[in-house]
Design a protein around this motif. Sequence first.
Motif, mmCIF file in Angstrom:
data_model
loop_
_atom_site.group_PDB
_atom_site.id
_atom_site.type_symbol
_atom_site.label_atom_id
_atom_site.label_comp_id
_atom_site.label_asym_id
_atom_site.label_seq_id
_atom_site.Cartn_x
_atom_site.Cartn_y
_atom_site.Cartn_z
ATOM 1 N N HIS A 1 0.854 -1.178 0.000
ATOM 2 C CA HIS A 1 0.000 0.000 0.000
ATOM 3 C C HIS A 1 0.887 1.223 0.000
ATOM 4 N N VAL A 2 0.675 2.147 -0.918
ATOM 5 C CA VAL A 2 1.525 3.327 -1.049
ATOM 6 C C VAL A 2 0.741 4.564 -0.637
ATOM 7 N N GLN A 3 1.436 5.488 0.000
ATOM 8 C CA GLN A 3 0.848 6.765 0.382
ATOM 9 C C GLN A 3 1.650 7.908 -0.228
ATOM 10 N N LEU A 4 0.956 8.976 -0.561
ATOM 11 C CA LEU A 4 1.571 10.163 -1.129
ATOM 12 C C LEU A 4 1.255 11.354 -0.234
ATOM 13 N N VAL A 5 2.264 12.144 0.090
ATOM 14 C CA VAL A 5 2.064 13.321 0.924
ATOM 15 C C VAL A 5 2.743 14.514 0.259
ATOM 16 N N GLU A 6 1.934 15.528 -0.044
ATOM 17 C CA GLU A 6 2.464 16.743 -0.657
ATOM 18 C C GLU A 6 2.807 17.777 0.410
ATOM 19 N N SER A 7 3.758 18.631 0.076
ATOM 20 C CA SER A 7 4.104 19.768 0.932
ATOM 21 C C SER A 7 4.755 20.834 0.070
ATOM 22 N N LEU A 18 7.955 28.604 -5.977
ATOM 23 C CA LEU A 18 7.692 27.626 -4.931
ATOM 24 C C LEU A 18 8.192 26.279 -5.423
ATOM 25 N N ARG A 19 8.566 25.423 -4.485
ATOM 26 C CA ARG A 19 8.892 24.050 -4.833
ATOM 27 C C ARG A 19 8.013 23.118 -4.011
ATOM 28 N N LEU A 20 7.216 22.332 -4.712
ATOM 29 C CA LEU A 20 6.359 21.342 -4.073
ATOM 30 C C LEU A 20 7.088 20.014 -3.993
ATOM 31 N N SER A 21 6.799 19.267 -2.942
ATOM 32 C CA SER A 21 7.367 17.945 -2.761
ATOM 33 C C SER A 21 6.250 16.927 -2.625
ATOM 34 N N CYS A 22 6.501 15.749 -3.129
ATOM 35 C CA CYS A 22 5.561 14.634 -3.022
ATOM 36 C C CYS A 22 6.360 13.434 -2.535
ATOM 37 N N VAL A 23 6.145 13.066 -1.291
ATOM 38 C CA VAL A 23 6.871 11.940 -0.701
ATOM 39 C C VAL A 23 6.028 10.682 -0.791
ATOM 40 N N ARG A 24 6.617 9.626 -1.345
ATOM 41 C CA ARG A 24 5.932 8.337 -1.461
ATOM 42 C C ARG A 24 6.452 7.392 -0.378
ATOM 43 N N SER A 25 5.546 6.686 0.252
ATOM 44 C CA SER A 25 5.929 5.693 1.245
ATOM 45 C C SER A 25 5.103 4.440 1.038
ATOM 46 N N GLY A 26 5.632 3.328 1.521
ATOM 47 C CA GLY A 26 4.930 2.063 1.351
ATOM 48 C C GLY A 26 5.587 1.238 0.263
ATOM 49 N N ASP A 27 4.777 0.613 -0.565
ATOM 50 C CA ASP A 27 5.293 -0.285 -1.610
ATOM 51 C C ASP A 27 6.131 0.487 -2.627
ATOM 52 N N SER A 28 7.086 -0.207 -3.225
ATOM 53 C CA SER A 28 7.874 0.375 -4.300
ATOM 54 C C SER A 28 7.555 -0.367 -5.592
ATOM 55 N N SER A 73 17.311 11.049 -5.932
ATOM 56 C CA SER A 73 18.060 9.847 -6.311
ATOM 57 C C SER A 73 17.512 8.599 -5.635
ATOM 58 N N ALA A 74 16.883 8.744 -4.489
ATOM 59 C CA ALA A 74 16.307 7.597 -3.790
ATOM 60 C C ALA A 74 14.981 7.172 -4.406
ATOM 61 N N LYS A 75 14.476 7.983 -5.310
ATOM 62 C CA LYS A 75 13.202 7.712 -5.997
ATOM 63 C C LYS A 75 12.051 7.547 -5.016
ATOM 64 N N THR A 76 12.062 8.407 -4.002
ATOM 65 C CA THR A 76 10.949 8.402 -3.069
ATOM 66 C C THR A 76 10.234 9.746 -3.021
ATOM 67 N N THR A 77 10.842 10.756 -3.600
ATOM 68 C CA THR A 77 10.268 12.093 -3.567
ATOM 69 C C THR A 77 10.295 12.718 -4.957
ATOM 70 N N LEU A 99 0.811 3.444 -12.108
ATOM 71 C CA LEU A 99 1.583 2.207 -12.211
ATOM 72 C C LEU A 99 1.400 1.647 -13.610
ATOM 73 N N THR A 100 2.511 1.375 -14.283
ATOM 74 C CA THR A 100 2.399 1.013 -15.688
ATOM 75 C C THR A 100 2.781 -0.437 -15.994
ATOM 76 N N GLY A 101 3.539 -1.079 -15.133
ATOM 77 C CA GLY A 101 3.934 -2.454 -15.399
ATOM 78 C C GLY A 101 5.051 -2.599 -16.412
ATOM 79 N N ARG A 102 5.304 -1.559 -17.188
ATOM 80 C CA ARG A 102 6.392 -1.561 -18.164
ATOM 81 C C ARG A 102 6.696 -0.115 -18.510
ATOM 82 N N ALA A 103 7.756 0.092 -19.290
ATOM 83 C CA ALA A 103 8.109 1.456 -19.677
ATOM 84 C C ALA A 103 7.027 2.043 -20.574
ATOM 85 N N MET A 104 6.476 3.165 -20.152
ATOM 86 C CA MET A 104 5.463 3.858 -20.936
ATOM 87 C C MET A 104 5.686 5.353 -20.786
#
Length: 125
Positions: A1-7, A18-28, A73-77, A99-104
């Motif tokens: 289960h993945v969660q997204l949090v903006e700030s 402004l710079r917005l951030s979107c942090v993903r947590s949970g499944d990768s 670089s961590a591909k979480t934000t 989620l795409t399952g392949r390169a799209m």
Amino acid sequence: HVQLVESGGGSVQAGGSLRLSCVRSGDSFRWYSVGWFRQAPGKEREGVASMDNLGNSVYADSVKGRFTVSEDSAKTTTYLQMNNLKPEDTGLYYCALRLTGRAMPPTLAQIDFVRWGQGTQVTVS
């Protein structure tokens, strides 16, 4: 289960940034895109920018040359750098995961995004 949090939202004068951030947590996931969307009062939600995990990006015409989407670089934000802001950029900004399952190639089609954050307010005066 993945969660997204903006700030990063806030109030700025026209021409500001402004710079917005979107942090993903949970499944990768191996293949995905993160999109940014916004909704102004009384208007429908619209796509702003999107980037896939390979770094390919797409922008709405209204923000080209002013907004830049990127990922850490961590591909979480995922970030949305917004420069030369205009009053018409005002709105509630959401990030969302596709989620795409392949390169799209990235897209701004909202129906393709399966998980959404709660949003962060941007006000430009």
